[in-house]
Design a protein around this motif. Sequence first.
Motif, PDB file in Angstrom:
ATOM      1  N   TRP A  38       0.755  -1.327   0.119  1.00 17.43           N
ATOM      2  CA  TRP A  38       0.011   0.023   0.208  1.00 17.43           C
ATOM      3  C   TRP A  38       0.956   1.415  -0.133  1.00 17.43           C
ATOM      4  O   TRP A  38       0.587   2.209  -0.910  1.00 17.43           O
ATOM      5  N   ASN A  39       1.962   1.135   0.960  1.00 18.16           N
ATOM      6  CA  ASN A  39       2.835   2.540   0.961  1.00 18.16           C
ATOM      7  C   ASN A  39       3.490   2.557  -0.127  1.00 18.16           C
ATOM      8  O   ASN A  39       3.967   3.799  -0.577  1.00 18.16           O
ATOM      9  N   ALA A  40       3.805   1.270  -1.049  1.00 17.19           N
ATOM     10  CA  ALA A  40       4.736   1.631  -2.308  1.00 17.19           C
ATOM     11  C   ALA A  40       3.884   2.085  -3.621  1.00 17.19           C
ATOM     12  O   ALA A  40       4.396   2.579  -4.531  1.00 17.19           O
ATOM     13  N   ARG A  41       2.650   2.061  -3.595  1.00 17.17           N
ATOM     14  CA  ARG A  41       1.728   2.496  -4.498  1.00 17.17           C
ATOM     15  C   ARG A  41       1.853   3.804  -5.215  1.00 17.17           C
ATOM     16  O   ARG A  41       2.117   4.094  -6.191  1.00 17.17           O
ATOM     17  N   GLN A  49       5.094   3.615  -7.172  1.00 16.11           N
ATOM     18  CA  GLN A  49       4.856   2.888  -8.391  1.00 16.11           C
ATOM     19  C   GLN A  49       4.221   3.865  -9.143  1.00 16.11           C
ATOM     20  O   GLN A  49       4.449   3.987 -10.356  1.00 16.11           O
ATOM     21  N   ARG A  50       3.359   4.744  -8.871  1.00 13.07           N
ATOM     22  CA  ARG A  50       2.497   5.519  -9.792  1.00 13.07           C
ATOM     23  C   ARG A  50       3.154   6.788 -10.266  1.00 13.07           C
ATOM     24  O   ARG A  50       3.262   7.003 -11.432  1.00 13.07           O
ATOM     25  N   LEU A  51       4.366   7.293  -9.359  1.00 11.29           N
ATOM     26  CA  LEU A  51       5.335   8.328  -9.994  1.00 11.29           C
ATOM     27  C   LEU A  51       6.344   7.720 -10.740  1.00 11.29           C
ATOM     28  O   LEU A  51       6.673   8.228 -11.943  1.00 11.29           O
ATOM     29  N   ASP A  52       6.908   6.172 -10.584  1.00 11.19           N
ATOM     30  CA  ASP A  52       7.690   5.766 -11.593  1.00 11.19           C
ATOM     31  C   ASP A  52       7.048   5.683 -12.943  1.00 11.19           C
ATOM     32  O   ASP A  52       7.594   5.868 -13.918  1.00 11.19           O
ATOM     33  N   LYS A  53       5.752   5.225 -12.926  1.00  9.01           N
ATOM     34  CA  LYS A  53       4.974   5.026 -14.206  1.00  9.01           C
ATOM     35  C   LYS A  53       5.141   6.467 -14.944  1.00  9.01           C
ATOM     36  O   LYS A  53       5.161   6.609 -16.269  1.00  9.01           O
ATOM     37  N   TYR A  74      -0.534  12.547  -4.780  1.00 12.57           N
ATOM     38  CA  TYR A  74       0.061  11.840  -4.083  1.00 12.57           C
ATOM     39  C   TYR A  74       0.348  12.204  -2.650  1.00 12.57           C
ATOM     40  O   TYR A  74      -0.442  13.416  -2.372  1.00 12.57           O
ATOM     41  N   PRO A  75       0.762  11.263  -1.738  1.00 11.23           N
ATOM     42  CA  PRO A  75       0.899  11.949  -0.195  1.00 11.23           C
ATOM     43  C   PRO A  75       1.816  13.123  -0.063  1.00 11.23           C
ATOM     44  O   PRO A  75       2.408  13.510  -1.211  1.00 11.23           O
ATOM     45  N   ILE A 129       8.594  16.341  -3.914  1.00 12.57           N
ATOM     46  CA  ILE A 129       9.234  15.756  -4.856  1.00 12.57           C
ATOM     47  C   ILE A 129       8.667  15.970  -6.487  1.00 12.57           C
ATOM     48  O   ILE A 129       9.130  16.402  -7.432  1.00 12.57           O
ATOM     49  N   LYS A 130       7.313  15.915  -6.269  1.00 14.13           N
ATOM     50  CA  LYS A 130       6.460  16.032  -7.421  1.00 14.13           C
ATOM     51  C   LYS A 130       6.674  17.594  -7.991  1.00 14.13           C
ATOM     52  O   LYS A 130       6.740  17.731  -9.152  1.00 14.13           O
ATOM     53  N   SER A 131       6.571  18.443  -7.073  1.00 11.14           N
ATOM     54  CA  SER A 131       6.743  19.960  -7.442  1.00 11.14           C
ATOM     55  C   SER A 131       8.145  20.132  -8.034  1.00 11.14           C
ATOM     56  O   SER A 131       8.225  20.726  -8.982  1.00 11.14           O
TER      57      SER A 131
END
Length: 447
Positions: free
Chosen positions: A191-194, A197-201, A218-219, A225-227
């Motif tokens: 659950w925490n790695a999801r 994984q979405r970011l990697d995709k 994202y959390p 990191i996203k920004s």
Amino acid sequence: MVNSSQISLKIRQGFILVFVLIVALPALFFSVGRAYYTTLVETTEKTLEAHLYSLISEVEFVGSGIEMPRSILAPELNRLNSDTYALVYQGQTLVWYSESAVNLSITPQFSQSQAGASEFTKVEYNDELYWQLSLTVILGNAEQSQQARFVLLKKNDALMALMSGFRNTLVNWMLVMGVVIAGLMAFGFVWNARPLQRLDKEIKEIEAGERNQITGLYPVELLTIKSDLNLLLESQKRQKERYRSSLSDLAHALKTPLAVIKSSPLATDADAQEQLDRINVMIEHQLKRAATGASDTWKKQTMVAPVLNSILNAMGKVYHDKHIQFSSDCSEKVAFLGDKTDLMEILGNIIDNACKACRNQVDIKVSAPKKRVLLITIADDGPGIPEHQRSDLLTRGTRLDTYEAGHGVGMAIVSDLVESYHGKMTIDSAELGGAKFTIEFNHEKNS
């Protein structure tokens, strides 16, 4: 970048799971077992104390001795097969024993302690362990009194039997807990790695040119990191656009004066014309180097087969008089992690040189021997390249236009492009008799 983070996260998660199952649960097992054993010992002492005070309440002092009823209140002391025994001594003489001690064939050892002081200890008689509680009391009155020592024994095997049953139950529950904890931790890890994984995709989609920004939810921990990644992408895009605009302006600014000079009387001299041609070629070379996308942090995934087929189709038309036989071996699934223009520049220059140098055959092979590794070989049946000139051909800054036809200044562009993608290019002799160029790209270095 994210793949490395995921691997690191999985290693940490695996370490936590191993620690819980191999260290934490066994430590909990022994701690609980030890606490239960201590409780059993304390309970045994309290039970023997209760029996002791029950005996003292039933004793009667008669003359110079003591008397006790044959049957007493404590049921454990009235059974022949009991594991608890009671003995009463006056001095070293046994004056009374419980019915449970009828077949007891031991003589307890005890220290001569003061009256009223009890002693609880673990003892061994006839290779068997017992828990022993002893107490010396004074019976009688002020005119006449007598000391008596009460000794109560309980077999240690009784405690061990309880302990064994408790451990078996505890092991079963620990196994159930281990399975449940492992399942919950595995679910929590997944659950925490999801989000990762979405970011990697999304990052892979950016590399493949399918999107321009990271847009997923994202959390809080990943929002920074996203920004930052989106800012980096935007900065790369703006920088590339500025470079291309500036280079376009520079190209026009340089080509016009060169065209004027080349058409003026100053260029009638052969040496001057040669130098002007060299300047023109070097300008084209440096502009192409600066305009390449190979130095971009984010790269598109380019399928090699369509690019190669397009180049071979064009070369077949350009060199139709030579009737060149092209042998191409390239899977439709092989991809180049980089800009399509750069791949066309690399393949186009080398294949063009091979067509110029060959007699009538050029072989091209593209493969991926390992994951994220691209291997390209281009061979011809021409005169080849002398061995002493091969290293110079790939040396940055060398005047490459002095070599034989088929290996001109375009190799400088190829060499710089390959190096900018952290690739490696080597030149050997081909089985066909001519030159063989081998280019290896390790896309892991570009990630």
